[in-house]
Scaffold this motif. Structure first.
Motif, PDB file in Angstrom:
ATOM      1  N   ASN A  29      49.421  71.589 -12.734  1.00 42.39           N
ATOM      2  CA  ASN A  29      49.071  72.635 -13.701  1.00 42.39           C
ATOM      3  C   ASN A  29      49.404  74.026 -13.186  1.00 42.39           C
ATOM      4  O   ASN A  29      48.850  75.015 -13.636  1.00 42.39           O
ATOM      5  CB  ASN A  29      47.581  72.558 -14.039  1.00 42.39           C
ATOM      6  N   CYS A  33      38.785  74.569  -7.876  1.00 41.53           N
ATOM      7  CA  CYS A  33      37.934  75.718  -8.241  1.00 41.53           C
ATOM      8  C   CYS A  33      36.501  75.276  -8.484  1.00 41.53           C
ATOM      9  O   CYS A  33      35.555  75.891  -7.988  1.00 41.53           O
ATOM     10  CB  CYS A  33      38.477  76.400  -9.488  1.00 41.53           C
ATOM     11  N   ARG A  90      47.229  78.900  -7.082  1.00 40.42           N
ATOM     12  CA  ARG A  90      47.304  79.930  -8.128  1.00 40.42           C
ATOM     13  C   ARG A  90      46.107  79.884  -9.056  1.00 40.42           C
ATOM     14  O   ARG A  90      45.576  80.922  -9.464  1.00 40.42           O
ATOM     15  CB  ARG A  90      48.606  79.764  -8.923  1.00 40.42           C
ATOM     16  N   GLU A  91      45.674  78.667  -9.402  1.00 38.31           N
ATOM     17  CA  GLU A  91      44.539  78.528 -10.309  1.00 38.31           C
ATOM     18  C   GLU A  91      43.273  79.109  -9.690  1.00 38.31           C
ATOM     19  O   GLU A  91      42.495  79.791 -10.360  1.00 38.31           O
ATOM     20  CB  GLU A  91      44.325  77.061 -10.670  1.00 38.31           C
ATOM     21  N   ASN A 110      44.176  71.318  -9.131  1.00 36.93           N
ATOM     22  CA  ASN A 110      43.928  72.724  -8.778  1.00 36.93           C
ATOM     23  C   ASN A 110      42.758  73.327  -9.550  1.00 36.93           C
ATOM     24  O   ASN A 110      42.078  74.215  -9.050  1.00 36.93           O
ATOM     25  CB  ASN A 110      45.198  73.568  -8.908  1.00 36.93           C
ATOM     26  N   VAL A 111      42.517  72.837 -10.771  1.00 34.95           N
ATOM     27  CA  VAL A 111      41.325  73.279 -11.502  1.00 34.95           C
ATOM     28  C   VAL A 111      40.080  72.668 -10.870  1.00 34.95           C
ATOM     29  O   VAL A 111      39.038  73.324 -10.728  1.00 34.95           O
ATOM     30  CB  VAL A 111      41.429  72.886 -12.988  1.00 34.95           C
ATOM     31  N   ASP A 160      43.544  82.846  -9.816  1.00 34.87           N
ATOM     32  CA  ASP A 160      43.358  83.299 -11.199  1.00 34.87           C
ATOM     33  C   ASP A 160      41.884  83.295 -11.582  1.00 34.87           C
ATOM     34  O   ASP A 160      41.375  84.254 -12.168  1.00 34.87           O
ATOM     35  CB  ASP A 160      44.135  82.405 -12.160  1.00 34.87           C
ATOM     36  N   GLN A 161      41.208  82.200 -11.274  1.00 31.25           N
ATOM     37  CA  GLN A 161      39.813  82.079 -11.693  1.00 31.25           C
ATOM     38  C   GLN A 161      38.910  83.081 -10.978  1.00 31.25           C
ATOM     39  O   GLN A 161      37.932  83.557 -11.550  1.00 31.25           O
ATOM     40  CB  GLN A 161      39.323  80.648 -11.464  1.00 31.25           C
TER      41      GLN A 161
END
Length: 328
Positions: free
Chosen positions: A197, A97, A202-203, A93-94, A206-207
């Motif tokens: 994570n 992004c 969601r990540e 998920n990171v 958030d970012q």
């Protein structure tokens, strides 16, 4: 269709009702200082895509803010191909992004240097050859029609030109990414992203909100994924949807809310217009273009006679079976 008609290169927005005007003004103001993600919701054929097209023009031509547009249906195969190149067939998920952020930056750089590439083809309305001047030749100025003192006033935006595009990029405003048709591949996207994570998206949310990526985000989301997206946002949070996402509904044109636009307070005529249009703005607009003053319908022997004269009311308005069904 939230009152924007036609495709992005030949667009027109009309404040069809007070709620349409309220939505437009909210989005215009929000674009000047985004602090969350806006999710534009609504039924099929109601105008989510056309709302995003309006924001594309408003960003570039009014705010001098770069705006990119992609449908999830078009973006998903790119993400799937990237995932399949990995041993685990998943995207972290990171990593998701970072991947999207690089695509946005690549698109902006290609636009600035007037050198189209695969990312401009993805994020900038299929621009893959020629120069910006060639691309902009296909665009007409967006027309905004709004009621001022009970009169419909027309405003023409500046034409999208290479000069406006360059000025917008030089402004250093954060780009806005519009992801449309989120419902088409949302479930498949979730299965593609490793949520170890945290939640699958969601990540990313958030970012965007914390400005760890280079872009702001708005989503066009149909009924197939609204509940799913809410559920995704609610895992492990007190109220994650309200903390990250602002949902905004594209309004249905209703009889009582369109009387100013249609120019009559006759309830019978308003109800007929609502029924004949199948509550879709496209048909409201075509109805007014066809007859001008709705009161002239009173001269017809019957509404059935009118429907037989104007066959466009049988045109499909959406992909669902209900939308494909003619009313005559």
């Amino acid at each position: 269709m939230s009152a924007l008609i036609s495709v992005v290169k030949n667009s027109k927005w009309i404040d069809l009702s007070p709620k349409h005007k309220e939505l437009r003004e909210f989005l215009e103001k929000f674009m000047t200082d985004p602090n969350k993600i806006v999710m534009i919701k609504g039924a099929f054929g109601i105008g989510k895509t056309n709302t995003l097209h309006y924001l594309f023009h408003y960003g570039w031509c009014k705010l001098k803010t770069p705006v990119h547009y992609v449908s999830l249906e078009k973006l998903y195969p790119i993400l799937e191909k990237y995932a399949n190149e990995k041993a685990e067939k998943k995207i972290g998920n990171v990593e998701l992004c970072d991947f999207i952020d690089k695509k946005v930056k690549s698109t902006l750089s290609a636009i600035e240097n007037d050198t189209p590439n695969e990312d401009t083809n993805l994020f900038f309305f299929d621009w893959e050859m020629g120069n910006l001047s060639d691309l902009c030749k296909g665009f007409s100025p967006l027309i905004l029609e709004q009621f001022v003192d009970n009169k419909l006033v027309t405003e023409q935006f500046n034409l999208l030109t290479p000069e406006i595009i360059k000025e917008s990029i030089q402004s250093k405003h954060r780009p806005l990414l519009l992801i449309d048709e989120f419902e088409t591949k949302f479930t498949k996207l979730k299965s593609l992203v490793d949520a170890s994570n945290g939640g699958e998206l969601r990540e990313l949310f958030d970012q965007v909100v914390e400005k760890k990526v280079s872009f702001d985000l708005m989503i066009g989301n149909g009924p197939a994924s609204g509940y799913e997206l809410k559920s995704e946002n609610s895992k492990g949070t007190d109220d994650a949807e309200s903390s990250r996402i602002i949902p905004k509904q594209v309004p249905f044109p209703l009889p009582e809310s369109t009387q100013e636009f249609l120019g009559t307070s006759n309830k019978g005529l308003l109800n007929f217009a609502w029924w004949a249009s199948r509550c879709r703005a496209r048909h409201f607009l075509r109805l007014k273009d066809a007859v001008g003053n709705l009161e002239t319908l009173s001269l017809k022997k019957s509404y059935a006679e009118f429907l037989s004269d104007f066959t466009f009311f049988s045109d499909p308005i959406e992909s669902s079976e209900e939308g494909q069904s003619p009313i005559t």
